[in-house]
Design an enzyme around this catalytic site. Sequence first.
Site, mmCIF file in Angstrom:
data_model
loop_
_atom_site.group_PDB
_atom_site.id
_atom_site.type_symbol
_atom_site.label_atom_id
_atom_site.label_comp_id
_atom_site.label_asym_id
_atom_site.label_seq_id
_atom_site.Cartn_x
_atom_site.Cartn_y
_atom_site.Cartn_z
ATOM 1 N N ARG A 102 35.181 21.600 119.809
ATOM 2 C CA ARG A 102 35.736 22.491 118.841
ATOM 3 C C ARG A 102 34.585 23.039 117.630
ATOM 4 O O ARG A 102 34.056 24.109 117.472
ATOM 5 C CB ARG A 102 36.925 22.065 117.895
ATOM 6 N N CYS A 176 53.448 29.213 121.834
ATOM 7 C CA CYS A 176 52.925 29.260 120.651
ATOM 8 C C CYS A 176 53.791 29.101 119.815
ATOM 9 O O CYS A 176 54.317 30.080 119.750
ATOM 10 C CB CYS A 176 51.520 30.195 120.589
ATOM 11 N N TYR A 256 44.717 37.005 115.574
ATOM 12 C CA TYR A 256 43.492 36.959 115.889
ATOM 13 C C TYR A 256 42.757 37.922 116.665
ATOM 14 O O TYR A 256 41.792 38.333 117.014
ATOM 15 C CB TYR A 256 44.289 36.167 117.135
#
Length: 432
Positions: A102, A176, A256
């Site tokens: 990551r 999610c 996002y």
Amino acid sequence: MQHSSGGRPPYPRKIAVVGGGSTYTPELIDGLARLRETLPVTEVALIDPAPERLELVGGLARRILARQGHPAAVVTTGDLQAGVEGADAVLLQLRVGGQAARQQDETWPLECGCVGQETTGAGGLAKALRTVPVVLSIAERVRRAAPDAWIIDFTNPVGIVTRALLQAGHKAVGLCNVAIGLQRKFARLLGVPPAALHLDHVGLNHLTWEFGVRLGGADGEDVLPKLLAEHGDAIADDLRLPRAVLDRLGVVPSYYLRYYYAHDQVVDELRGKPSRAAEVADMERQLLAMYSDPALDTKPGLLARRGGAFYSEAAVALASALLRGAGEVQVVNAYNHGTLPFLPDDAVIEVPAAVGTDGVRPLPVPALDPLYAGLIAHVTAYEELALEAALRGGRDRVVKALLAHPLIGQYAQADALADRLVAHNREHLAWA
């Protein structure tokens, strides 16, 4: 629900968690304990290849259940087949390459002037390429060991991973926590119970907007205009977007969308501060130290900063609906099947759906303005090419996926990003 195996009880008996050594897991266990009437279980199998980490998490899981008087047994194992055998539901929450991968996803894209993020842009493509083959291998083993089990995917990038699972014929649903997090936030602002709010939540995983916030159900009064008028500043601050953007749109984008609406600003910010991966890695070290304390029998407050807020409530509600329900509405990732008419039927979208023992059925959604439909279609095309690259490999397929991404789209950037992606992920790419 009656299981096909005859002697099984009429409720879910065993839940398996692949990636059970995750620091997220105590959040899930706490939810299973609190919501035992929603999802009765007698066994939770935590599966992870890291034995020391797994034992720390498993020990805390047992103490959480004991404190709340829950009788379920917690089994820890590194043996995938043994862990999933006989499971009614298998939750996937793994991270291929760990926080080190990551960290790379969030840094090398910045060298090319692109956002560095673990699910969006070039970093998200790298994660998909690492993750899809591993998840499909796990799913095949689940199919053999627990053929009736539902696979609930919380592993990012959820939309691409869920599409891979569905195309391979698995009983899978993507999950999610963005929608449930916004529902809880809106409920607090409005002073109503979360269950009173239905969100017109439409888009793709990590590319969604709230087009309505309905009080009392899907046909209830839309209180989104009231929410924006009275609490727009607070919502904008949480999203780190100007209030004027929300007023202009008249909807609430997920956080996002900041990577799209303020891309260059975000790149500048990311270049000037430690990565989110570094922050999370530090939190994980602190959490694992806490988990090693035999006196700890509740999830620590630090876990809320780790991410995944309300993951347990969302996971428990979804598993319960799949195993015991009949048409309960949940926000999930599932095949489009005509819900968004401008997308292929086999695109995976994130919308409210009726969920029951026979699967998921997306509910009708409002017609979308080209401002939203265009971006959704664009990212869907990228996701299709990203999945092709994950399944078949090859640098040319990686370049095509990068060219198709709306945050990249230039051949020089795509070439430079592809070189960096392969260099940083070679050990995880069988074809590289």
